[in-house]
Design a protein around this motif. Structure first.
Motif, PDB file in Angstrom:
ATOM      1  N   THR A 198       0.834  -1.202   0.000  1.00 22.94           N
ATOM      2  CA  THR A 198       0.000   0.000   0.000  1.00 22.94           C
ATOM      3  C   THR A 198       0.869   1.252   0.000  1.00 22.94           C
ATOM      4  O   THR A 198       1.811   1.369   0.786  1.00 22.94           O
ATOM      5  N   VAL A 199       0.546   2.174  -0.902  1.00 22.28           N
ATOM      6  CA  VAL A 199       1.281   3.433  -1.011  1.00 22.28           C
ATOM      7  C   VAL A 199       0.277   4.595  -0.935  1.00 22.28           C
ATOM      8  O   VAL A 199      -0.712   4.620  -1.673  1.00 22.28           O
ATOM      9  N   THR A 200       0.506   5.519  -0.030  1.00 23.71           N
ATOM     10  CA  THR A 200      -0.349   6.697   0.084  1.00 23.71           C
ATOM     11  C   THR A 200       0.523   7.946   0.166  1.00 23.71           C
ATOM     12  O   THR A 200       1.643   7.907   0.691  1.00 23.71           O
ATOM     13  N   LEU A 201      -0.008   9.034  -0.340  1.00 24.11           N
ATOM     14  CA  LEU A 201       0.709  10.305  -0.295  1.00 24.11           C
ATOM     15  C   LEU A 201       0.705  10.887   1.112  1.00 24.11           C
ATOM     16  O   LEU A 201      -0.301  10.818   1.829  1.00 24.11           O
ATOM     17  N   THR A 202       1.811  11.460   1.523  1.00 25.42           N
ATOM     18  CA  THR A 202       1.839  12.262   2.738  1.00 25.42           C
ATOM     19  C   THR A 202       1.165  13.603   2.433  1.00 25.42           C
ATOM     20  O   THR A 202       0.843  13.914   1.275  1.00 25.42           O
ATOM     21  N   ASP A 203       0.942  14.423   3.449  1.00 23.28           N
ATOM     22  CA  ASP A 203       0.365  15.750   3.220  1.00 23.28           C
ATOM     23  C   ASP A 203       1.256  16.573   2.295  1.00 23.28           C
ATOM     24  O   ASP A 203       0.782  17.268   1.388  1.00 23.28           O
ATOM     25  N   GLU A 204       2.593  16.476   2.523  1.00 25.91           N
ATOM     26  CA  GLU A 204       3.527  17.205   1.658  1.00 25.91           C
ATOM     27  C   GLU A 204       3.505  16.643   0.236  1.00 25.91           C
ATOM     28  O   GLU A 204       3.572  17.386  -0.746  1.00 25.91           O
ATOM     29  N   GLY A 205       3.390  15.303   0.137  1.00 25.16           N
ATOM     30  CA  GLY A 205       3.326  14.679  -1.179  1.00 25.16           C
ATOM     31  C   GLY A 205       2.082  15.076  -1.943  1.00 25.16           C
ATOM     32  O   GLY A 205       2.132  15.313  -3.156  1.00 25.16           O
ATOM     33  N   ARG A 206       0.945  15.165  -1.239  1.00 21.65           N
ATOM     34  CA  ARG A 206      -0.311  15.558  -1.900  1.00 21.65           C
ATOM     35  C   ARG A 206      -0.221  17.002  -2.411  1.00 21.65           C
ATOM     36  O   ARG A 206      -0.660  17.309  -3.515  1.00 21.65           O
ATOM     37  N   GLN A 207       0.356  17.874  -1.604  1.00 22.20           N
ATOM     38  CA  GLN A 207       0.517  19.265  -2.015  1.00 22.20           C
ATOM     39  C   GLN A 207       1.447  19.366  -3.235  1.00 22.20           C
ATOM     40  O   GLN A 207       1.165  20.103  -4.188  1.00 22.20           O
ATOM     41  N   TYR A 208       2.515  18.594  -3.213  1.00 21.23           N
ATOM     42  CA  TYR A 208       3.472  18.620  -4.327  1.00 21.23           C
ATOM     43  C   TYR A 208       2.840  18.038  -5.593  1.00 21.23           C
ATOM     44  O   TYR A 208       3.052  18.555  -6.691  1.00 21.23           O
ATOM     45  N   PHE A 209       2.051  16.975  -5.416  1.00 21.98           N
ATOM     46  CA  PHE A 209       1.424  16.343  -6.581  1.00 21.98           C
ATOM     47  C   PHE A 209       0.430  17.281  -7.260  1.00 21.98           C
ATOM     48  O   PHE A 209       0.333  17.312  -8.494  1.00 21.98           O
ATOM     49  N   ASP A 210      -0.338  18.032  -6.484  1.00 25.58           N
ATOM     50  CA  ASP A 210      -1.291  18.969  -7.076  1.00 25.58           C
ATOM     51  C   ASP A 210      -0.586  19.959  -8.004  1.00 25.58           C
ATOM     52  O   ASP A 210      -1.100  20.308  -9.071  1.00 25.58           O
ATOM     53  N   ALA A 211       0.595  20.414  -7.586  1.00 24.46           N
ATOM     54  CA  ALA A 211       1.328  21.385  -8.401  1.00 24.46           C
ATOM     55  C   ALA A 211       2.057  20.707  -9.558  1.00 24.46           C
ATOM     56  O   ALA A 211       1.998  21.168 -10.697  1.00 24.46           O
ATOM     57  N   ILE A 212       2.728  19.605  -9.291  1.00 27.26           N
ATOM     58  CA  ILE A 212       3.528  18.933 -10.316  1.00 27.26           C
ATOM     59  C   ILE A 212       2.648  18.312 -11.389  1.00 27.26           C
ATOM     60  O   ILE A 212       2.946  18.369 -12.589  1.00 27.26           O
ATOM     61  N   GLY A 213       1.526  17.704 -10.979  1.00 31.94           N
ATOM     62  CA  GLY A 213       0.619  17.099 -11.949  1.00 31.94           C
ATOM     63  C   GLY A 213       0.113  18.111 -12.957  1.00 31.94           C
ATOM     64  O   GLY A 213       0.087  17.861 -14.168  1.00 31.94           O
ATOM     65  N   THR A 214      -0.273  19.285 -12.454  1.00 28.74           N
ATOM     66  CA  THR A 214      -0.741  20.349 -13.348  1.00 28.74           C
ATOM     67  C   THR A 214       0.367  20.813 -14.281  1.00 28.74           C
ATOM     68  O   THR A 214       0.150  20.992 -15.480  1.00 28.74           O
ATOM     69  N   ALA A 215       1.563  21.002 -13.741  1.00 30.74           N
ATOM     70  CA  ALA A 215       2.691  21.482 -14.555  1.00 30.74           C
ATOM     71  C   ALA A 215       3.034  20.493 -15.662  1.00 30.74           C
ATOM     72  O   ALA A 215       3.267  20.884 -16.816  1.00 30.74           O
ATOM     73  N   LEU A 216       3.064  19.198 -15.361  1.00 26.86           N
ATOM     74  CA  LEU A 216       3.392  18.191 -16.373  1.00 26.86           C
ATOM     75  C   LEU A 216       2.336  18.147 -17.473  1.00 26.86           C
ATOM     76  O   LEU A 216       2.656  17.987 -18.658  1.00 26.86           O
ATOM     77  N   MET A 217       1.052  18.289 -17.077  1.00 22.74           N
ATOM     78  CA  MET A 217      -0.008  18.290 -18.093  1.00 22.74           C
ATOM     79  C   MET A 217       0.091  19.516 -18.991  1.00 22.74           C
ATOM     80  O   MET A 217      -0.152  19.445 -20.200  1.00 22.74           O
ATOM     81  N   GLN A 218       0.457  20.654 -18.413  1.00 21.43           N
ATOM     82  CA  GLN A 218       0.620  21.861 -19.221  1.00 21.43           C
ATOM     83  C   GLN A 218       1.776  21.701 -20.204  1.00 21.43           C
ATOM     84  O   GLN A 218       1.674  22.128 -21.367  1.00 21.43           O
ATOM     85  N   ILE A 219       2.872  21.089 -19.765  1.00 16.22           N
ATOM     86  CA  ILE A 219       4.001  20.837 -20.663  1.00 16.22           C
ATOM     87  C   ILE A 219       3.579  19.907 -21.794  1.00 16.22           C
ATOM     88  O   ILE A 219       3.892  20.126 -22.969  1.00 16.22           O
ATOM     89  N   GLU A 220       2.828  18.846 -21.434  1.00 15.46           N
ATOM     90  CA  GLU A 220       2.373  17.891 -22.444  1.00 15.46           C
ATOM     91  C   GLU A 220       1.464  18.561 -23.477  1.00 15.46           C
ATOM     92  O   GLU A 220       1.639  18.382 -24.686  1.00 15.46           O
ATOM     93  N   ARG A 221       0.514  19.363 -23.013  1.00 15.22           N
ATOM     94  CA  ARG A 221      -0.427  19.988 -23.939  1.00 15.22           C
ATOM     95  C   ARG A 221       0.242  21.054 -24.795  1.00 15.22           C
ATOM     96  O   ARG A 221      -0.066  21.206 -25.967  1.00 15.22           O
ATOM     97  N   ALA A 222       1.157  21.822 -24.195  1.00 13.29           N
ATOM     98  CA  ALA A 222       1.883  22.827 -24.976  1.00 13.29           C
ATOM     99  C   ALA A 222       2.697  22.151 -26.075  1.00 13.29           C
ATOM    100  O   ALA A 222       2.769  22.642 -27.210  1.00 13.29           O
ATOM    101  N   SER A 223       3.306  21.022 -25.753  1.00 17.48           N
ATOM    102  CA  SER A 223       4.102  20.288 -26.747  1.00 17.48           C
ATOM    103  C   SER A 223       3.211  19.727 -27.850  1.00 17.48           C
ATOM    104  O   SER A 223       3.565  19.768 -29.033  1.00 17.48           O
ATOM    105  N   GLU A 224       2.033  19.194 -27.465  1.00 18.47           N
ATOM    106  CA  GLU A 224       1.117  18.644 -28.471  1.00 18.47           C
ATOM    107  C   GLU A 224       0.650  19.715 -29.442  1.00 18.47           C
ATOM    108  O   GLU A 224       0.510  19.476 -30.641  1.00 18.47           O
ATOM    109  N   GLN A 225       0.401  20.927 -28.934  1.00 19.43           N
ATOM    110  CA  GLN A 225      -0.035  22.006 -29.817  1.00 19.43           C
ATOM    111  C   GLN A 225       1.046  22.362 -30.832  1.00 19.43           C
ATOM    112  O   GLN A 225       0.773  22.547 -32.018  1.00 19.43           O
ATOM    113  N   LEU A 226       2.301  22.446 -30.366  1.00 18.01           N
ATOM    114  CA  LEU A 226       3.390  22.778 -31.283  1.00 18.01           C
ATOM    115  C   LEU A 226       3.640  21.657 -32.283  1.00 18.01           C
ATOM    116  O   LEU A 226       4.048  21.903 -33.420  1.00 18.01           O
TER     117      LEU A 226
END
Length: 315
Positions: free
Chosen positions: A57-85
């Protein structure tokens, strides 16, 4: 610019999304030890534990959840920006939406969305309650809560409830109230709250989260209590109460979007009496940091146009 180990970020995102080191390794086509190494390297850099591990079993810590919210969004933005180009116009969007809103209003309209915007690949995540607004759940939401400040909101609908019954049951009501001698629809007199209480009331618990809360609010709107002798039949969700009304079991309270699209809406009669505003407002919500994403904004504009065209929202 001081950046963390960049190779570790997609690994962290996969583990956080899947809650599994082994599934993340399979998805990324690397070994599980490589996943563990990347996570350890990232935790060392950040000086924070990102996951709690207990056996498999793997669960996010409070710090991990906060980091994931920011990193997940950033990675998706990079992916979508690349797809558009790269000229990849397809936009994959996960939309979390209430089950009743999805079934009765959204799904029947999806062919029109696909016709107008074939580049949008929409995946629906159905929820019975208000979902947590997070990239881990979906890219955008239809919700009645506007608390998270990181999100932007567009009003789609202000809910009101009104009584309906089946066509056959309406004829029964007219007979029992002595109105069957009058031509149907001609000079129809409003039903009084006392008239309505003579028949079984089909109640939806989930609207006010209490038994008969919807009918209590409907009577309270005309400064009257729910009659103590009223026959109330209870259902967890509006979809169930509406189905019971379709099969001539009584009078249900429903709202505009439940009857706005489906052909079977003609099975129901809206009773000539008052409606009550519940106080719930339905919004399309998206993360403000993702406001430039073409797919989300296209979906937002289409939903607003459909809400206006279907009468849920004014111009």
């Amino acid at each position: 610019m001081r950046l963390p180990p960049l190779k570790a970020l997609p690994v962290f995102e996969a583990v956080a999304r899947l809650n599994s080191f082994s599934q993340a390794a399979e998805e990324l086509a690397i070994t599980q030890s490589a996943v563990s190494h990347q996570i350890k390297q990232l935790e060392t850099y950040l000086g924070e534990r990102l996951f709690w591990r207990s056996g498999r079993t793997v669960t996010l810590t409070d710090e991990g959840r906060q980091y994931f919210d920011a990193i997940g969004t950033a990675l998706m933005q990079i992916e979508r920006a690349s797809e558009q180009l790269l000229g990849h116009e397809e936009s994959r969007i996960r939309l979390s939406v209430f089950s009743s809103f999805a079934v009765r209003w959204l799904v029947p309209r999806l062919p029109e969305l696909q016709r107008l915007h074939p580049q949008i690949d929409l995946a629906l995540e159905m929820s019975s309650e208000n979902p947590v607004l997070s990239d881990r759940v979906a890219d955008c939401f239809i919700t009645i809560h506007t608390a998270p400040p990181a999100y932007s909101y567009e009003l789609l609908y202000t809910e009101r409830l009104f009584p309906v019954c089946s066509q056959d049951y309406w004829q029964r009501i007219r007979r029992e109230l002595g109105r069957d001698v009058e031509p149907e629809g001609w000079g129809e007199k409003p039903l009084s709250p006392e008239d309505v209480a003579r028949f079984p009331l089909l109640s939806t618990h989930s609207i006010f989260d209490k038994a008969a809360g919807d009918w209590q609010a409907w009577y309270r709107d005309v400064n009257a209590p729910l009659p103590p002798g009223a026959r109330v039949q209870h259902f967890s969700h509006m979809l169930l109460a509406l189905e019971a009304a379709r099969f001539h079991q009584g009078i249900a309270l429903t709202n505009d979007y439940m009857l706005s699209t489906r052909k079977d809406s003609e099975d129901f009669v809206r009773l000539p009496t008052h409606s009550v505003v519940t106080g719930d407002k339905f919004y399309f919500a998206w993360k403000t940091s993702r406001r430039q994403e073409r797919g989300i904004q296209t979906l937002r504009r289409w939903l607003v146009d459909e809400a206006i065209r279907g009468g849920l929202r004014g111009e």
